[in-house]
Design a protein around this motif. Structure first.
Motif, PDB file in Angstrom:
ATOM      1  N   THR A 137       0.828  -1.220   0.000  1.00 43.42           N
ATOM      2  CA  THR A 137       0.000   0.000   0.000  1.00 43.42           C
ATOM      3  C   THR A 137       0.855   1.260   0.000  1.00 43.42           C
ATOM      4  O   THR A 137       0.580   2.205  -0.740  1.00 43.42           O
ATOM      5  CB  THR A 137      -0.922   0.000   1.228  1.00 43.42           C
ATOM      6  N   LEU A 149      -2.679   7.292   5.252  1.00 45.74           N
ATOM      7  CA  LEU A 149      -4.142   7.284   5.268  1.00 45.74           C
ATOM      8  C   LEU A 149      -4.670   6.107   4.455  1.00 45.74           C
ATOM      9  O   LEU A 149      -5.651   5.454   4.854  1.00 45.74           O
ATOM     10  CB  LEU A 149      -4.677   8.603   4.720  1.00 45.74           C
ATOM     11  N   SER A 152      -4.356   3.059   6.615  1.00 45.47           N
ATOM     12  CA  SER A 152      -5.410   3.081   7.631  1.00 45.47           C
ATOM     13  C   SER A 152      -6.730   2.607   7.045  1.00 45.47           C
ATOM     14  O   SER A 152      -7.456   1.813   7.668  1.00 45.47           O
ATOM     15  CB  SER A 152      -5.578   4.497   8.197  1.00 45.47           C
ATOM     16  N   ARG A 153      -7.047   3.068   5.857  1.00 42.36           N
ATOM     17  CA  ARG A 153      -8.305   2.682   5.208  1.00 42.36           C
ATOM     18  C   ARG A 153      -8.289   1.198   4.835  1.00 42.36           C
ATOM     19  O   ARG A 153      -9.312   0.513   4.931  1.00 42.36           O
ATOM     20  CB  ARG A 153      -8.528   3.545   3.973  1.00 42.36           C
ATOM     21  N   ARG A 154      -7.138   0.694   4.436  1.00 39.91           N
ATOM     22  CA  ARG A 154      -7.056  -0.723   4.093  1.00 39.91           C
ATOM     23  C   ARG A 154      -7.264  -1.597   5.333  1.00 39.91           C
ATOM     24  O   ARG A 154      -7.962  -2.617   5.264  1.00 39.91           O
ATOM     25  CB  ARG A 154      -5.698  -1.031   3.450  1.00 39.91           C
ATOM     26  N   LYS A 156      -8.982  -0.850   8.007  1.00 41.49           N
ATOM     27  CA  LYS A 156     -10.408  -0.826   8.354  1.00 41.49           C
ATOM     28  C   LYS A 156     -11.224  -1.716   7.424  1.00 41.49           C
ATOM     29  O   LYS A 156     -12.173  -2.406   7.858  1.00 41.49           O
ATOM     30  CB  LYS A 156     -10.951   0.611   8.304  1.00 41.49           C
ATOM     31  N   TRP A 228      -4.520   4.685  18.596  1.00 40.13           N
ATOM     32  CA  TRP A 228      -4.225   4.956  17.195  1.00 40.13           C
ATOM     33  C   TRP A 228      -2.719   5.052  17.024  1.00 40.13           C
ATOM     34  O   TRP A 228      -1.954   4.607  17.892  1.00 40.13           O
ATOM     35  CB  TRP A 228      -4.957   6.203  16.699  1.00 40.13           C
ATOM     36  N   PRO A 244      -6.371   3.803  12.394  1.00 41.38           N
ATOM     37  CA  PRO A 244      -6.763   2.714  11.488  1.00 41.38           C
ATOM     38  C   PRO A 244      -8.115   2.092  11.825  1.00 41.38           C
ATOM     39  O   PRO A 244      -8.742   1.486  10.951  1.00 41.38           O
ATOM     40  CB  PRO A 244      -5.630   1.695  11.655  1.00 41.38           C
ATOM     41  N   ASN A 246     -10.794   3.693  12.439  1.00 47.99           N
ATOM     42  CA  ASN A 246     -11.830   4.511  11.801  1.00 47.99           C
ATOM     43  C   ASN A 246     -11.413   5.066  10.447  1.00 47.99           C
ATOM     44  O   ASN A 246     -12.147   5.865   9.859  1.00 47.99           O
ATOM     45  CB  ASN A 246     -12.202   5.667  12.740  1.00 47.99           C
ATOM     46  N   ALA A 247     -10.224   4.658   9.961  1.00 41.69           N
ATOM     47  CA  ALA A 247      -9.749   5.085   8.633  1.00 41.69           C
ATOM     48  C   ALA A 247      -9.728   6.603   8.507  1.00 41.69           C
ATOM     49  O   ALA A 247     -10.264   7.162   7.545  1.00 41.69           O
ATOM     50  CB  ALA A 247     -10.598   4.456   7.536  1.00 41.69           C
TER      51      ALA A 247
END
Length: 292
Positions: A137, A149, A152-154, A156, A228, A244, A246-247
């Protein structure tokens, strides 16, 4: 944003505790983007001795000695904190490769120096699966802020938030393999993954404001201790928080209490006591915005 914070932690023991020495990390930090306006900690039963200091990482520490026999412990913290963290332009951050090179060259030896957050620690261990997960990523030519970011989204998206499926003792490798856990697990996974590709990452413990659905009242005590990740993005950008679970970026809804290499450095209550049998514990947090 200004918040009034209320933290209540209670323990009940099956047999009387004859002697207890505790380290408390419950007072919010005074740091970048966060101003501590007031804080008060009360303990029941009354301690025999108390002391205060800051640890190596700048966390506020309360030392407590309780000699009278007791079968319960209650710790209460009340604070008012102002948080002002403008949303950064992540596209202006150095690339992942540039941050890695800067971290390798940095020689800051204080508690905020990136060198302390690059290797294994008590809970976090670098491994090939986690390093590969980050490398897929966080590409070298990406702005590091955007890459963090995206990671973090991955996390979640890939992991199920599953309270009760893990404990504070669950190895992060197990949570990673099972793709489930809670905020503590997700923070440790992200930290290990980032350290594996040479990026300094720290564990952050604190409070997160929970916003109720439209039309629903806010519940007192509904907020909880949260975890976090702080990532070092070079000498100019410094440390930046990513959540991560809450993305999202850690901005005005996050209040920092303690920072360390992993949960072992920031546990709200640590120490030694003499008793027998399993203890019961409960904690609640109330995080109330103050109208000014």
């Amino acid at each position: 944003m200004i918040y009034d914070l209320a933290l209540n932690i209670s323990y009940h023991y099956p047999q009387d505790v004859k002697d207890a020495r505790h380290i408390l990390r419950v007072r919010p930090r005074a740091e970048r983007g966060q101003r501590l306006m007031s804080a008060r900690v009360t303990i029941n039963p009354d301690p025999t001795e108390t002391g205060r200091e800051h640890d190596f990482f700048g966390n506020a520490i309360d030392h407590v000695l309780i000699l009278p026999s007791h079968d319960a412990l209650k710790v209460t913290m009340r604070a008012r904190v102002e948080v002002t963290r403008p949303r950064p332009d992540l596209g202006l951050t150095p690339t992942v490769a540039e941050v890695r090179a800067a971290a390798k060259a940095d020689r800051e030896s204080g508690g905020g120096g990136p060198m302390h957050f690059l290797g294994d620690s008590r809970v976090v261990r670098i491994s090939e699966p986690l390093s590969s997960y980050a490398a897929e990523t966080a590409l070298d030519d990406m702005p590091a802020g955007e890459a963090m970011l995206a990671l973090s989204r991955r996390i979640k998206a890939d992991f199920d938030y599953a309270p009760g499926k893990t404990t504070v003792d669950t190895p992060l490798e197990d949570a990673f393999a099972r793709r489930e856990g809670v905020c503590q697990d997700f923070a440790h996974i992200m930290i290990a993954a980032l350290r594996g590709i040479g990026l300094p990452a720290a564990y952050v413990s604190g409070f997160l404001r929970t916003i109720p659905p439209p039309g629903k009242p806010r519940l007192a005590g509904a907020d909880a201790m949260h975890a976090w990740v702080d990532v070092w993005l070079g000498p100019d950008m410094g440390w930046m928080g990513f959540d991560p679970t809450n993305a999202m970026l850690a901005l005005d809804d996050h209040v920092v209490v303690a920072v360390g290499r992993d949960y072992g450095d920031v546990a709200p209550i640590d120490g030694v006591m003499i008793t027998a049998g399993p203890q019961k514990t409960k904690h609640t947090v109330d995080m109330t915005p103050v109208l000014v």
